[in-house]
Write a protein that holds these residues in place. Structure first.
Motif, PDB file in Angstrom:
ATOM      1  N   GLU A   1     -24.215  11.196 -38.376  1.00  0.00           N
ATOM      2  CA  GLU A   1     -23.184  12.329 -39.161  1.00  0.00           C
ATOM      3  C   GLU A   1     -24.207  13.175 -39.572  1.00  0.00           C
ATOM      4  O   GLU A   1     -24.073  14.399 -39.882  1.00  0.00           O
ATOM      5  CB  GLU A   1     -22.365  11.805 -40.133  1.00  0.00           C
ATOM      6  CG  GLU A   1     -21.290  10.758 -39.295  1.00  0.00           C
ATOM      7  CD  GLU A   1     -20.682  11.277 -38.266  1.00  0.00           C
ATOM      8  OE1 GLU A   1     -21.031  10.799 -36.995  1.00  0.00           O
ATOM      9  OE2 GLU A   1     -19.956  12.324 -38.188  1.00  0.00           O
TER      10      GLU A   1
ATOM     11  N   VAL B   1     -21.044  -2.738 -42.314  1.00  0.00           N
ATOM     12  CA  VAL B   1     -22.145  -2.160 -43.326  1.00  0.00           C
ATOM     13  C   VAL B   1     -21.861  -2.990 -44.749  1.00  0.00           C
ATOM     14  O   VAL B   1     -22.668  -3.414 -45.361  1.00  0.00           O
ATOM     15  CB  VAL B   1     -22.317  -0.478 -43.447  1.00  0.00           C
ATOM     16  CG1 VAL B   1     -23.116  -0.152 -44.741  1.00  0.00           C
ATOM     17  CG2 VAL B   1     -22.577  -0.001 -42.126  1.00  0.00           C
TER      18      VAL B   1
ATOM     19  N   SER C   1     -14.403  -2.596 -38.300  1.00  0.00           N
ATOM     20  CA  SER C   1     -15.000  -1.216 -38.489  1.00  0.00           C
ATOM     21  C   SER C   1     -16.335  -0.957 -38.735  1.00  0.00           C
ATOM     22  O   SER C   1     -16.983  -2.032 -39.239  1.00  0.00           O
ATOM     23  CB  SER C   1     -14.067  -0.117 -39.411  1.00  0.00           C
ATOM     24  OG  SER C   1     -14.425  -0.568 -40.676  1.00  0.00           O
ATOM     25  N   GLY C   2     -16.931   0.104 -38.732  1.00  0.00           N
ATOM     26  CA  GLY C   2     -18.331   0.276 -38.789  1.00  0.00           C
ATOM     27  C   GLY C   2     -18.718   0.202 -40.440  1.00  0.00           C
ATOM     28  O   GLY C   2     -19.394  -0.774 -40.934  1.00  0.00           O
ATOM     29  N   ALA C   3     -17.703   0.706 -41.107  1.00  0.00           N
ATOM     30  CA  ALA C   3     -17.917   0.673 -42.651  1.00  0.00           C
ATOM     31  C   ALA C   3     -17.781  -0.831 -43.249  1.00  0.00           C
ATOM     32  O   ALA C   3     -18.612  -1.169 -43.917  1.00  0.00           O
ATOM     33  CB  ALA C   3     -16.699   1.462 -43.288  1.00  0.00           C
TER      34      ALA C   3
ATOM     35  N   LYS D   1     -18.575   1.314 -33.233  1.00  0.00           N
ATOM     36  CA  LYS D   1     -18.328   2.229 -32.307  1.00  0.00           C
ATOM     37  C   LYS D   1     -18.423   1.866 -30.591  1.00  0.00           C
ATOM     38  O   LYS D   1     -17.422   1.525 -30.100  1.00  0.00           O
ATOM     39  CB  LYS D   1     -19.307   3.382 -32.417  1.00  0.00           C
ATOM     40  CG  LYS D   1     -19.151   4.207 -33.990  1.00  0.00           C
ATOM     41  CD  LYS D   1     -19.391   5.624 -34.043  1.00  0.00           C
ATOM     42  CE  LYS D   1     -18.865   6.331 -35.034  1.00  0.00           C
ATOM     43  NZ  LYS D   1     -19.717   6.252 -36.402  1.00  0.00           N
TER      44      LYS D   1
ATOM     45  N   ILE E   1     -24.618   1.725 -35.602  1.00  0.00           N
ATOM     46  CA  ILE E   1     -23.156   1.781 -35.533  1.00  0.00           C
ATOM     47  C   ILE E   1     -23.176   3.105 -34.261  1.00  0.00           C
ATOM     48  O   ILE E   1     -22.385   2.965 -33.547  1.00  0.00           O
ATOM     49  CB  ILE E   1     -22.188   2.076 -36.641  1.00  0.00           C
ATOM     50  CG1 ILE E   1     -22.228   0.586 -37.426  1.00  0.00           C
ATOM     51  CG2 ILE E   1     -20.947   2.681 -36.234  1.00  0.00           C
ATOM     52  CD1 ILE E   1     -21.877   0.761 -38.672  1.00  0.00           C
ATOM     53  N   GLN E   2     -23.876   4.151 -34.578  1.00  0.00           N
ATOM     54  CA  GLN E   2     -23.690   5.186 -33.626  1.00  0.00           C
ATOM     55  C   GLN E   2     -24.726   5.147 -32.591  1.00  0.00           C
ATOM     56  O   GLN E   2     -24.464   5.560 -31.329  1.00  0.00           O
ATOM     57  CB  GLN E   2     -23.992   6.551 -34.400  1.00  0.00           C
ATOM     58  CG  GLN E   2     -23.348   7.634 -33.668  1.00  0.00           C
ATOM     59  CD  GLN E   2     -23.092   8.821 -34.437  1.00  0.00           C
ATOM     60  OE1 GLN E   2     -23.126  10.050 -33.847  1.00  0.00           O
ATOM     61  NE2 GLN E   2     -22.368   8.809 -35.499  1.00  0.00           N
TER      62      GLN E   2
ATOM     63  N   HIS F   1     -22.864   6.187 -43.663  1.00  0.00           N
ATOM     64  CA  HIS F   1     -22.796   4.822 -43.535  1.00  0.00           C
ATOM     65  C   HIS F   1     -21.088   4.359 -43.538  1.00  0.00           C
ATOM     66  O   HIS F   1     -20.775   3.092 -43.517  1.00  0.00           O
ATOM     67  CB  HIS F   1     -23.568   3.770 -44.588  1.00  0.00           C
ATOM     68  CG  HIS F   1     -24.789   4.037 -44.400  1.00  0.00           C
ATOM     69  ND1 HIS F   1     -25.493   3.493 -42.995  1.00  0.00           N
ATOM     70  CD2 HIS F   1     -25.732   4.461 -45.097  1.00  0.00           C
ATOM     71  CE1 HIS F   1     -26.840   3.762 -43.318  1.00  0.00           C
ATOM     72  NE2 HIS F   1     -26.867   4.249 -44.379  1.00  0.00           N
ATOM     73  N   GLY F   2     -20.120   5.413 -43.847  1.00  0.00           N
ATOM     74  CA  GLY F   2     -18.768   5.100 -43.918  1.00  0.00           C
ATOM     75  C   GLY F   2     -17.862   5.727 -44.822  1.00  0.00           C
ATOM     76  O   GLY F   2     -18.656   6.634 -45.948  1.00  0.00           O
TER      77      GLY F   2
ATOM     78  N   GLU G   1     -30.324   4.426 -40.445  1.00  0.00           N
ATOM     79  CA  GLU G   1     -29.775   4.500 -39.282  1.00  0.00           C
ATOM     80  C   GLU G   1     -31.216   5.063 -38.505  1.00  0.00           C
ATOM     81  O   GLU G   1     -31.809   5.828 -38.867  1.00  0.00           O
ATOM     82  CB  GLU G   1     -29.024   5.954 -39.143  1.00  0.00           C
ATOM     83  CG  GLU G   1     -27.834   5.714 -39.904  1.00  0.00           C
ATOM     84  CD  GLU G   1     -27.305   7.116 -40.355  1.00  0.00           C
ATOM     85  OE1 GLU G   1     -26.444   7.635 -39.448  1.00  0.00           O
ATOM     86  OE2 GLU G   1     -27.472   7.511 -41.422  1.00  0.00           O
TER      87      GLU G   1
ATOM     88  N   ASP H   1     -28.483   0.413 -39.272  1.00  0.00           N
ATOM     89  CA  ASP H   1     -27.320   0.708 -39.092  1.00  0.00           C
ATOM     90  C   ASP H   1     -27.276   1.399 -37.529  1.00  0.00           C
ATOM     91  O   ASP H   1     -27.593   2.519 -37.395  1.00  0.00           O
ATOM     92  CB  ASP H   1     -26.676   1.637 -39.999  1.00  0.00           C
ATOM     93  CG  ASP H   1     -25.417   2.179 -39.822  1.00  0.00           C
ATOM     94  OD1 ASP H   1     -24.896   1.739 -38.732  1.00  0.00           O
ATOM     95  OD2 ASP H   1     -24.420   2.676 -40.623  1.00  0.00           O
TER      96      ASP H   1
HETATM   97  C1  PLP Z   1     -19.358   5.707 -37.654  1.00  0.00           C
HETATM   98  C2  PLP Z   1     -20.443   5.380 -38.644  1.00  0.00           C
HETATM   99  C3  PLP Z   1     -20.180   4.417 -39.437  1.00  0.00           C
HETATM  100  C4  PLP Z   1     -18.898   4.115 -39.909  1.00  0.00           C
HETATM  101  O1  PLP Z   1     -18.181   3.569 -39.103  1.00  0.00           O
HETATM  102  P1  PLP Z   1     -16.357   3.389 -38.983  1.00  0.00           P
HETATM  103  O2  PLP Z   1     -15.899   2.555 -37.980  1.00  0.00           O
HETATM  104  O3  PLP Z   1     -15.984   4.899 -39.040  1.00  0.00           O
HETATM  105  O4  PLP Z   1     -16.202   2.817 -40.143  1.00  0.00           O
HETATM  106  C5  PLP Z   1     -21.322   3.696 -40.047  1.00  0.00           C
HETATM  107  N1  PLP Z   1     -22.411   4.044 -39.855  1.00  0.00           N
HETATM  108  C6  PLP Z   1     -22.886   4.789 -38.643  1.00  0.00           C
HETATM  109  C7  PLP Z   1     -24.241   5.190 -38.527  1.00  0.00           C
HETATM  110  C8  PLP Z   1     -21.785   5.620 -38.189  1.00  0.00           C
HETATM  111  O5  PLP Z   1     -22.158   6.512 -37.312  1.00  0.00           O
END
Ligand code: PLP
Length: 423
Positions: free
Chosen positions: A213, A115, A110-112, A270, A243-244, A139-140, A208, A241
């Motif tokens: 979010e 990180v 997962s993203g968290a 993601k 992730i998004q 960040h999660g 980011e 980061d």
């Molecule tokens: C969604 C997100 C996370 C967390 O990812 P998960 O898979 O929900 O744990 C971390 N950082 C950013 C920038 C995100 O958008």
């Protein structure tokens, strides 16, 4: 009673209330740019499961790869008996992330988790404790990543105490910081870091490149390069980061590329898995390889089915040129939203990049308008458009369509939004 209403009733007595959903319609199937519920109602998808289904839902190559892998083996644990697809995903991450220096990668769920591991690596490699994050950051939801996240409700409220050695610096937020230039906003942030933390204590600066979010906040030009340069000069690890923002979402493989920033470490999740849970940390070999064998990992990290899905998703992004698709989506959404904003004083700004675009809603006095944001969002859902809100003040409507969405679905979505804003 509708099938969705029936399912919702079951949910209420089975699923913990702390897990929310944007709509109370239960999905039957989804593909391309639409989602259909168990009653046959259809939504145009401007959410992509929160920037996950960049290649579209149930993308043909991804489905086929999952199927083929599931027949061969479903799990051995890479730490027990390794397999090729894990290595291949790491090779792809190394190739696609910015920076031509020697890199290594590691996979997580997962993203968290990505990180957390990036912070572990940065602390281990530098021998320093402090992590610098920014206002509005997300960040999660794990203990360390809650500490890294800015917003209390709903992410942190009554979930503390949080992990120590996390310090927050002011972000570049042009609409709300008086229009500071990137250089000015960076000087302001660096001053906080130097005075309140001390450069030689900083293991990592984590940011980011476009906040998710936190409100799709795009820092002023020059902010990211200045923060990255400060990290380099002070021996701190610069972690992006993505992730998004990653995997073609913003019209480039990674949003850091927009200003030529080469992060020391990049976290991804993601969009990379085409809908399956997979995440990665990719970056400088000397940092990644500093950690002792066995120090990184997990039972499921880089699960073979998730790796097969990721490889198929990346192949789809290349073959369909989804970076170009994201830029095309921006070329449809941005002018339409700007035209809407020109006739609506309640829209303070249209911002974002590629297929990551948002509008920020304000009241007459310029203060955030979370009430209207929630009601517009709800009106969209009722009329068949799935949208998400975000922002520290809950006053940002964000649009994250799958990159394979058709122009006709984009225009249908915009029509619904126009009507929702008028009521
Ligand atoms: C969604 C997100 C996370 C967390 O990812 P998960 O898979 O929900 O744990 C971390 N950082 C950013 C920038 C995100 O958008």
């Amino acid at each position: 009673m509708s099938l969705s209403a029936d399912l919702h009733k079951r949910r209420l007595s089975a699923v913990a209330k702390g897990v929310g959903s944007v709509v109370n319609a239960y999905v039957d199937h989804a593909g391309g740019g639409t989602i259909t519920d168990v009653d046959g109602r259809e939504w145009i998808d401007f959410a992509s499961g929160i920037a996950v289904t960049n290649v579209g839902n149930a993308a043909p190559r991804v489905v086929e790869a999952i199927h083929r892998q599931a027949e061969r083996f479903t799990h051995t644990c890479f730490m027990v008996a390794p397999y090729e697809s894990y290595v291949a995903v790491c090779e792809q991450l190394i190739e696609l992330t910015p920076g031509t220096f020697e890199k290594r990668a590691a996979l997580f769920n997962s993203g968290a988790e990505a990180v957390e591991n990036a912070v572990k690596i940065a602390r281990h490699a530098t021998g320093r404790p402090a992590v610098v994050v920014f206002d509005h950051a997300y960040h999660g939801r794990t203990n360390l990543t809650m500490a890294l996240t800015a917003k209390n409700m709903p992410y942190k409220h009554r979930f503390g105490p949080f992990a120590p050695e996390v310090y927050r610096a002011p972000m570049s937020y042009p609409l709300r910081d008086g229009g500071l230039s990137g250089a000015e906003a960076a000087r302001r942030a660096i001053d906080v870091i130097e005075k309140q933390v001390g450069g030689s204590n900083v293991a990592a600066v984590l940011i980011e490149p476009i906040q998710g979010e936190g409100g799709f906040v795009v820092p002023a030009k020059g902010f990211l390069p200045a923060i990255a340069a400060w990290a380099k000069a002070n021996g701190a690890v610069f972690i992006a980061d993505e992730i998004q923002t990653g995997f073609a979402r913003t019209g480039q493989w990674f949003a850091s590329e927009d200003e030529g920033v080469e992060p020391d470490l990049i976290t991804t999740a993601k969009g990379m898995g085409g809908g399956l849970p997979i995440a990665g940390v990719t970056g400088r070999a000397e940092l990644m390889d500093a950690v002792h064998a066995g120090g990184l990992g997990g039972t499921y990290g880089g699960n073979p089915i998730a790796c097969a899905a990721a490889l198929a998703a990346i192949e789809t992004m290349r073959e369909l040129d989804l970076n170009a698709a994201a830029r095309r989506i921006e070329s449809v959404l941005r002018p339409a939203l700007e035209e809407i904003a020109a006739g609506d004083p309640g829209i303070a700004e249209v911002r974002g990049r590629g297929a990551m675009i948002a509008i920020e809603l304000v009241r007459g006095d310029g203060e955030p308008d979370p009430t209207r944001t929630a009601s517009v969002s709800k009106a969209c859902h009722e009329a068949g458009l799935l949208t998400l809100t975000c922002g520290t003040y809950g006053n940002v409507l964000r649009f994250l369509p799958p990159l394979v969405i058709t122009d006709s679905d984009l225009h249908r979505g915009l029509d619904i939004l126009r009507r929702a804003l008028r009521t």
